[in-house]
Design an enzyme around this catalytic site. Sequence first.
Site, PDB file in Angstrom:
ATOM      1  N   GLU A   1       0.820  -1.106   0.064  1.00 38.56           N
ATOM      2  CA  GLU A   1       0.000   0.113   0.045  1.00 38.56           C
ATOM      3  C   GLU A   1       1.130   1.160  -0.230  1.00 38.56           C
ATOM      4  O   GLU A   1       1.935   1.152   0.594  1.00 38.56           O
ATOM      5  CB  GLU A   1      -0.852  -0.159   1.231  1.00 38.56           C
ATOM      6  CG  GLU A   1      -0.483  -0.373   2.558  1.00 38.56           C
ATOM      7  CD  GLU A   1       0.896   0.176   3.122  1.00 38.56           C
ATOM      8  OE1 GLU A   1       1.066   1.515   2.792  1.00 38.56           O
ATOM      9  OE2 GLU A   1       1.802  -0.535   3.460  1.00 38.56           O
TER      10      GLU A   1
ATOM     11  N   GLU B   1       4.581  -0.884   1.549  1.00 43.31           N
ATOM     12  CA  GLU B   1       4.651  -0.782   0.115  1.00 43.31           C
ATOM     13  C   GLU B   1       4.597  -2.385  -0.571  1.00 43.31           C
ATOM     14  O   GLU B   1       4.430  -2.515  -1.531  1.00 43.31           O
ATOM     15  CB  GLU B   1       6.113  -0.228  -0.469  1.00 43.31           C
ATOM     16  CG  GLU B   1       6.299   1.170  -0.132  1.00 43.31           C
ATOM     17  CD  GLU B   1       7.621   1.640  -0.668  1.00 43.31           C
ATOM     18  OE1 GLU B   1       8.454   0.845  -1.298  1.00 43.31           O
ATOM     19  OE2 GLU B   1       7.942   2.817  -0.408  1.00 43.31           O
TER      20      GLU B   1
END
Length: 352
Positions: A173, A316
Amino acid sequence: MTLIEALNAIGELDAEMMQKAQIRLDSLTKPLGSLGRLEEIVKQLAGITGELLPCVKNKKIIIMCADNGVVEEGVSSCPKSVTSSVTQNFLKGFTGVNVLSRHSGADTVVVDVGVDDDIDCEGIFGRKIRKGTWNIAKGPAMTRDEAIKAIETGIEIVGILKEQGVNLLGTGEMGVGNTTTSSAVASVLTGFEIGEMVGRGAGLTQEGLINKAEVIKKAIDINKPDATDPIDVLAKVGGFDIAALTGCFLGAAAYRLPIMIDGFISAAAALAAIKIKPQCKDYILPSHGSAEPGNKRIMEVLGMTPMLMLEMRLGEGSGAALAFHVIDAAVAAYREMGTFGDAQIEQYKPLA
């Protein structure tokens, strides 16, 4: 596939194939159970895919990107503009997850599900629901319909990747302020106190950490999310990225694909998915133990033990990228080790 269709499609693992995988594991030239959790991983993969020799060569990390209105409350050390910048940098190939995913032979899939910017980059899945959520300290993050739309976006992306032949998924994310929303979601769904969930995120000071906890408490008090209704929790105190990742976990179970939790934010999404449909837990593998305190609490509630403990908090999808190496090793040992018959040696037997 709609949310209802996905929930109806989620079934049990293939118990017969898992038993066959155990027989093969026990026939390999090693003491029984000596590969530890690697053996459990292989059995889970066999149960998920229904294949005796599962393949995990086509790996993708789905990165859900969205902004969060709660950044107005000073809960992050980063300006909101970082969300858009990093989202676009994923396409340039030099972010942390880019490097680590390349090293593990995986690709990234970047989805704009709610970035507060007009991003027009080739290679990004444009699925913007709205330019960021509303400020949860003042009211709900989104409507219930928007939460369901975000969940169904995650399901859709998984379906697209399934059609492309992807056989192992990771989750990631990008969204400034999303450790605040994750802390709120996780606190409500686990029942743990906010102080046990909230961490420094991108590097808050002690004063900033105190403010962050107060903002989360205020958001929960104002919105009164229903802990028995995970979609209500996502809508009231979550984010588009968390809701979309929730859909990824549900979609992976519906399409019978193994999927990995990254760190705290995706763990909160996995928790929501499991609360919605408990059976989807069987399709999920935890990657690493995030340095965010809330991640440990979620793992406790889910009864999961991360594969790696590296004190990371990059997000991430970076932890999932690293854990792909463990999955690759487990499958390689299982597929390539010789059996006792191949080696012409007597099989190890446990002592009486």
